[in-house]
Design a protein around this motif. Structure first.
Motif, PDB file in Angstrom:
ATOM      1  N   TRP A  36       0.753  -1.477   0.116  1.00  0.00           N
ATOM      2  CA  TRP A  36       0.040  -0.108   0.057  1.00  0.00           C
ATOM      3  C   TRP A  36       1.136   1.358  -0.013  1.00  0.00           C
ATOM      4  O   TRP A  36       1.774   1.270   0.577  1.00  0.00           O
ATOM      5  N   TYR A  37       0.356   2.305  -0.662  1.00  0.00           N
ATOM      6  CA  TYR A  37       1.263   3.509  -0.907  1.00  0.00           C
ATOM      7  C   TYR A  37       0.054   4.533  -0.602  1.00  0.00           C
ATOM      8  O   TYR A  37      -1.042   4.258  -0.812  1.00  0.00           O
ATOM      9  N   ARG A  38       0.493   5.830  -0.316  1.00  0.00           N
ATOM     10  CA  ARG A  38      -0.643   6.786  -0.264  1.00  0.00           C
ATOM     11  C   ARG A  38      -0.058   8.139  -0.460  1.00  0.00           C
ATOM     12  O   ARG A  38       1.134   8.317  -0.780  1.00  0.00           O
ATOM     13  N   GLN A  39      -0.850   8.858  -1.077  1.00  0.00           N
ATOM     14  CA  GLN A  39      -0.468  10.328  -1.423  1.00  0.00           C
ATOM     15  C   GLN A  39      -1.656  11.247  -1.144  1.00  0.00           C
ATOM     16  O   GLN A  39      -2.878  11.357  -1.525  1.00  0.00           O
ATOM     17  N   ALA A  40      -0.761  12.389  -0.336  1.00  0.00           N
ATOM     18  CA  ALA A  40      -2.089  13.478   0.164  1.00  0.00           C
ATOM     19  C   ALA A  40      -1.709  14.523  -0.881  1.00  0.00           C
ATOM     20  O   ALA A  40      -0.791  14.498  -1.660  1.00  0.00           O
ATOM     21  N   PRO A  41      -2.758  15.544  -0.866  1.00  0.00           N
ATOM     22  CA  PRO A  41      -2.549  16.669  -1.764  1.00  0.00           C
ATOM     23  C   PRO A  41      -1.483  17.445  -1.601  1.00  0.00           C
ATOM     24  O   PRO A  41      -0.834  17.720  -0.605  1.00  0.00           O
ATOM     25  N   GLY A  42      -0.655  17.570  -2.632  1.00  0.00           N
ATOM     26  CA  GLY A  42       0.407  18.662  -2.667  1.00  0.00           C
ATOM     27  C   GLY A  42       1.616  17.808  -2.272  1.00  0.00           C
ATOM     28  O   GLY A  42       2.870  18.212  -2.280  1.00  0.00           O
ATOM     29  N   LYS A  43       1.541  16.148  -2.074  1.00  0.00           N
ATOM     30  CA  LYS A  43       2.981  15.471  -1.645  1.00  0.00           C
ATOM     31  C   LYS A  43       2.896  14.587  -2.699  1.00  0.00           C
ATOM     32  O   LYS A  43       2.246  13.955  -3.323  1.00  0.00           O
ATOM     33  N   GLN A  44       4.242  13.946  -2.505  1.00  0.00           N
ATOM     34  CA  GLN A  44       4.637  12.608  -3.256  1.00  0.00           C
ATOM     35  C   GLN A  44       3.950  11.691  -2.681  1.00  0.00           C
ATOM     36  O   GLN A  44       3.557  11.468  -1.480  1.00  0.00           O
ATOM     37  N   ARG A  45       3.679  10.582  -3.506  1.00  0.00           N
ATOM     38  CA  ARG A  45       3.339   9.129  -3.203  1.00  0.00           C
ATOM     39  C   ARG A  45       4.198   8.524  -2.084  1.00  0.00           C
ATOM     40  O   ARG A  45       5.635   8.542  -2.694  1.00  0.00           O
ATOM     41  N   GLU A  46       3.893   8.005  -1.011  1.00  0.00           N
ATOM     42  CA  GLU A  46       4.793   7.419  -0.247  1.00  0.00           C
ATOM     43  C   GLU A  46       4.324   5.953   0.068  1.00  0.00           C
ATOM     44  O   GLU A  46       3.400   5.627   0.014  1.00  0.00           O
ATOM     45  N   LEU A  47       5.436   5.383   0.637  1.00  0.00           N
ATOM     46  CA  LEU A  47       5.344   3.909   1.120  1.00  0.00           C
ATOM     47  C   LEU A  47       4.472   3.948   2.380  1.00  0.00           C
ATOM     48  O   LEU A  47       4.814   4.664   3.293  1.00  0.00           O
ATOM     49  N   VAL A  48       3.478   3.005   2.398  1.00  0.00           N
ATOM     50  CA  VAL A  48       2.904   2.712   3.688  1.00  0.00           C
ATOM     51  C   VAL A  48       3.200   1.342   4.274  1.00  0.00           C
ATOM     52  O   VAL A  48       3.848   1.472   5.501  1.00  0.00           O
ATOM     53  N   ASP A  61       7.708   4.611   8.291  1.00  0.00           N
ATOM     54  CA  ASP A  61       8.010   5.304   9.650  1.00  0.00           C
ATOM     55  C   ASP A  61       6.783   5.843  10.310  1.00  0.00           C
ATOM     56  O   ASP A  61       6.702   5.634  11.566  1.00  0.00           O
ATOM     57  N   ASP A  62       6.258   6.401   9.408  1.00  0.00           N
ATOM     58  CA  ASP A  62       4.781   7.102  10.146  1.00  0.00           C
ATOM     59  C   ASP A  62       3.800   6.304  10.516  1.00  0.00           C
ATOM     60  O   ASP A  62       2.798   6.747  11.319  1.00  0.00           O
ATOM     61  N   VAL A  63       3.684   4.883  10.120  1.00  0.00           N
ATOM     62  CA  VAL A  63       2.729   4.138  10.299  1.00  0.00           C
ATOM     63  C   VAL A  63       3.072   2.937  11.433  1.00  0.00           C
ATOM     64  O   VAL A  63       2.268   2.083  11.649  1.00  0.00           O
ATOM     65  N   LYS A  64       4.324   2.786  11.585  1.00  0.00           N
ATOM     66  CA  LYS A  64       4.887   1.486  12.416  1.00  0.00           C
ATOM     67  C   LYS A  64       4.142   1.811  13.857  1.00  0.00           C
ATOM     68  O   LYS A  64       4.120   2.778  14.317  1.00  0.00           O
TER      69      LYS A  64
END
Length: 123
Positions: A36-48, A61-64
């Motif tokens: 799973w990856y996610r992308q918030a408005p104005g940000k790059q797609r990042e690993l979940v 790191d943000d979801v550990k």
């Protein structure tokens, strides 16, 4: 035609939970890493999170400690259990899978993406 279809997004309050699911379909020979990856408005797609076919998982790191990824190899599905949601988890969540197909007398492995499912967390 290989497809990844996500479900389970929506609006939730901070501190609550959501569960995302993704199902792969089509003429699939095998599936490697799913994630799973996610992308918030104005940000790059990042690993979940990602998980291999043996169940070994890797998290951003943000979801550990809050999110848990799992998969069912027989059903060709990958799930994301999201607990203790925060407003900063708000994003469009994409399912990803490395899928091998047999085409034109050869095996081909490509990365496939779902269409995305919106997760919105209110404070």
């Amino acid at each position: 035609q290989v497809q990844l279809v996500e479900s389970g997004g929506g609006l939730q309050q901070a501190g609550e939970s959501l569960r995302l699911s993704c199902a792969a379909s089509g003429e699939i020979s095998s599936i490697g890493i799913m994630g799973w990856y996610r992308q918030a408005p104005g940000k790059q797609r990042e690993l979940v999170a990602t998980i291999n076919k043996f169940g070994a998982a890797n998290y951003g790191d943000d979801v550990k400690g809050r999110f848990t990824i799992s998969r069912d190899n027989a059903k060709k599905t990958v799930n994301l259990q999201m607990n203790s949601l925060k407003p900063e988890d708000t994003a469009l969540y994409y399912c990803n899978a490395h899928i091998t197909t047999y085409q034109d007398m050869r095996y081909r492995t490509s990365a496939y993406w779902g269409q995305g499912t919106q997760v919105t967390v209110s404070s």
